[in-house]
Design an enzyme around this catalytic site. Structure first.
Site, PDB file in Angstrom:
ATOM      1  N   LYS A 195       0.814  -1.330   0.055  1.00 16.05           N
ATOM      2  CA  LYS A 195      -0.115  -0.094  -0.047  1.00 16.05           C
ATOM      3  C   LYS A 195       0.928   1.363  -0.038  1.00 16.05           C
ATOM      4  O   LYS A 195       1.861   1.163   0.523  1.00 16.05           O
ATOM      5  CB  LYS A 195      -0.829   0.177   1.123  1.00 16.05           C
ATOM      6  CG  LYS A 195      -1.992   0.917   1.286  1.00 16.05           C
ATOM      7  CD  LYS A 195      -2.989   0.528   2.495  1.00 16.05           C
ATOM      8  CE  LYS A 195      -4.012   1.558   2.694  1.00 16.05           C
ATOM      9  NZ  LYS A 195      -4.683   1.372   4.085  1.00 16.05           N
TER      10      LYS A 195
ATOM     11  N   SER B 171      -9.466   1.466   3.461  1.00 13.16           N
ATOM     12  CA  SER B 171      -8.721   2.165   2.453  1.00 13.16           C
ATOM     13  C   SER B 171      -7.844   1.431   1.679  1.00 13.16           C
ATOM     14  O   SER B 171      -7.045   1.918   0.646  1.00 13.16           O
ATOM     15  CB  SER B 171      -7.924   3.180   3.382  1.00 13.16           C
ATOM     16  OG  SER B 171      -7.310   2.361   4.295  1.00 13.16           O
TER      17      SER B 171
ATOM     18  N   SER C 145      -9.508  -1.198   7.375  1.00 10.36           N
ATOM     19  CA  SER C 145      -8.992  -0.999   6.099  1.00 10.36           C
ATOM     20  C   SER C 145      -8.268  -2.037   5.511  1.00 10.36           C
ATOM     21  O   SER C 145      -8.007  -2.235   4.157  1.00 10.36           O
ATOM     22  CB  SER C 145      -8.534   0.150   6.184  1.00 10.36           C
ATOM     23  OG  SER C 145      -8.913   1.482   6.243  1.00 10.36           O
TER      24      SER C 145
END
Lengths: 486, 101
Positions: free
Chosen positions: A81, A156, A180
């Site tokens: 990420k 997210s 997330s």
């Protein structure tokens, strides 16, 4: 080639370790797959083609020179990420305020991946600064759910979940503050682990909420997740909140019997969920009891209903403090003002998206004079009660079961109201507040064929229990992952 | 205590504390959104926390201290690389005016 991408992370690692396959060959094929499929999905913000091939060549060289050197992730291409710092590789947190930023250091987990022989593919899209549940808050475009391109992958860690589902890499690392990694895993039909707070070092994870953030793996099965967790977990002196607790052998839990394990379920937990979620959850409870021999126990979590309010006070307060460092002075976007204060205000106004600004404002408000006691302090006290609920529940059961999300993936643009968006995290928030570990495993699909997730929670540092039950459930759930084209 | 009535003045004040420059339209939108969110959070007033201590750390890590010795860190050059402006081996920043900027 789809035979390669149907392989598990562990199978790839084993074939590279034994030199049946070269790391370069696996990486090359993965890069080609990403080049073909990523443009439509937008999971990757940046693919480090040169770096990945060079790293793969290094792994092959290492194993040629010393075949007995054990590399648990030998040659495995993995994406991370884009809120994890990668030395020399741009890291943006999907924000304009960090566009072009190149970190001078690697996050701890990135170092651990490399030491285990993994190949760093590139940086995955996310909601800006990890604030969101749909990946629609990215400054660099939405991510599309591989199961239905008109829907969100969740957030997210939307890029990470979509990439894992589509085998754009054999695993990904995301981050989880209020759900997330778990919620996008649920929406994309993959497995995710949110470790105990402190289990995995946050050094190099660009902070959102420091008392909640954790790095977590997303994989296509539990055994792969267990191996990845083993690689990234453990004490790191550079993170003052890093736990000094031995790392269990998570992989060894796979295949262990779960007969007699007490599974706690809160009465009416699925009230307010979509019918498909209710049905899938009930089916999962049946399977755990009838096919795996677990004992289903009714438990109470009376303060769980306040978790949303507590979370959005606490997390945003911490975020407002953490994001103060983005001021245009030492890194990132600077919009020149006449003097210092104006430069701060203009840079931040230009660099941050709407959701980030909203959360900073909320966080600043709850910490400000006159409101600190009534909001922030009060929320932290209710947090104590939420944590106490879990302590009590775990005296009656070994693992707690909930749906991961109240619905399957929603359509892009469908949820405009901030509060309605926050509601997507209703099941994932309370474990984060308590700091306990939680996993999401696929547990069925909606009538439209959209994945649904099951959340398992355990007491602090009992990830082994989650791997054991998650693996057992996975082996009888009948879940079919996304079909991969060549 | 109801914390759900934020005025435009409050929004301006908080924006200043947060070093955010908001347009008038943004201020109005922020006022509405924050009021909606904070109204929801009034539900915490239902909870009796008179005998409860706050949780700032859900899990307390041991071993956060170490011996006080200098350890290698990043070099000045590495840290200045991302600087929007540098001067004499430091970060060049705009001047600070007296009083409120």
């Amino acid at each position: 080639m789809s035979e390669l991408f149907s392989s598990t992370l562990i199978e790839i690692a084993q074939s590279v370790q034994s030199q049946k396959r070269s790391a370069v060959e696996v990486t090359q094929a993965t890069l080609e797959r990403i080049a073909a499929l990523n443009p439509e999905i937008n999971a990757y913000l940046y693919v480090d083609r040169e770096g990945a091939l060079a790293a793969a060549a290094r792994v092959d060289r290492t194993l040629r020179d010393n075949p007995t050197r054990a590399l648990p992730l030998a040659g495995v291409p993995i994406g991370v990420k884009d809120n994890l710092c990668t030395r020399g590789v741009r890291t943006t947190c999907a924000s304009r305020i960090l566009e072009g930023y190149i970190p001078p250091y690697d996050a701890h987990v990135v170092e651990q991946l490399r030491a285990a022989g993994a190949v760093q593919l590139g940086k995955l899209n996310l909601d800006e600064f990890a604030m969101g549940s749909s990946n629609e808050n990215s400054a660099f475009g939405v991510v599309r759910n591989p199961w239905d391109r008109e829907r969100t992958p969740g957030g997210s860690s939307g890029g990470a979940a979509a990439a894992t589902a589509l085998a754009l890499g054999f695993a990904t690392l995301g981050s989880d503050t209020g759900g997330s990694v778990r919620q996008p895993a649920s929406y994309c039909g993959v497995t995710a682990i949110k470790p105990t707070y402190g289990r995995v070092s946050r050094y190099g994870l660009i902070a959102f909420a420091s008392s909640l953030d954790q790095v977590g793996p997303l994989t296509r099965n539990m055994r792969d997740g267990a191996r990845l967790l083993s690689v990234i977990a453990g004490h790191d002196p550079r993170d003052a909140t890093s736990a000094v607790v031995p790392v269990a052998d998570y992989e060894a839990e796979c295949g262990r019997d779960v007969r007699g394990l007490r599974v706690g379920v809160v009465k009416n937990i699925t009230a307010g969920c979509e019918p498909a979620v209710v049905k899938a959850f009930q089916a999962a409870v049946e399977q755990l009891s009838k096919r795996l021999g677990c004992e289903i126990v009714e438990v109470e979590l009376p303060h769980q209903r306040y978790a949303l309010s507590v979370y959005y006070i606490v997390a945003n307060a911490e975020a407002s403090s953490n994001l103060a460092r983005f001021d245009g002075m030492r890194y990132g976007l600077r919009v020149q003002g006449e003097e210092l204060q104006n430069t701060y205000r203009k840079s931040r106004a230009a660099g941050f998206g709407a959701e980030v600004k909203r959360r900073i404002m909320l966080g600043t408000y709850v910490l400000s004079a006159g409101y600190y006691d009534a909001l922030y302090l009060k929320a932290q006290k209710v947090r104590t009660l939420i944590r106490g609920d879990y302590t009590r529940a775990f005296s009656q059961c070994d693992v707690l079961l909930t749906p991961t999300a109240p619905s399957p993936a929603f359509r892009l643009g469908e949820i405009a109201d901030p509060l309605a968006m926050y509601m997507q995290d209703i099941f994932t928030l309370p474990p984060s507040l308590a700091g306990i570990p939680a996993v999401s495993v696929p547990c069925g699909a909606s009538p439209e064929g959209l994945p649904l997730g099951l959340q398992l929670c355990a007491p602090h540092f009992e990830e082994a229990r989650l791997v054991r039950l998650g693996h057992a459930y996975e082996s009888i759930s009948g879940w079919k992952p996304l079909a991969l084209q060549a | 205590m109801s914390s759900s009535r934020i005025s435009i003045e409050d929004v301006k004040h908080v924006a200043k504390l947060a070093a955010l420059k908001l347009s008038e339209a943004e201020e109005a939108r922020m006022q509405a959104e924050l009021n909606t969110i904070l109204a929801h959070m009034d539900e915490l007033n239902e909870v009796d926390v008179s005998a409860v201590t706050p949780t700032f750390h859900s899990v307390v890590a041991a071993g956060a201290l170490r011996t006080d010795v200098v350890l290698p860190s990043l070099s000045r050059e590495e840290l200045l690389q991302a600087a929007p402006a540098q001067e004499a081996g430091g970060f060049a920043v705009p001047k600070v005016l007296d009083g409120d900027g």
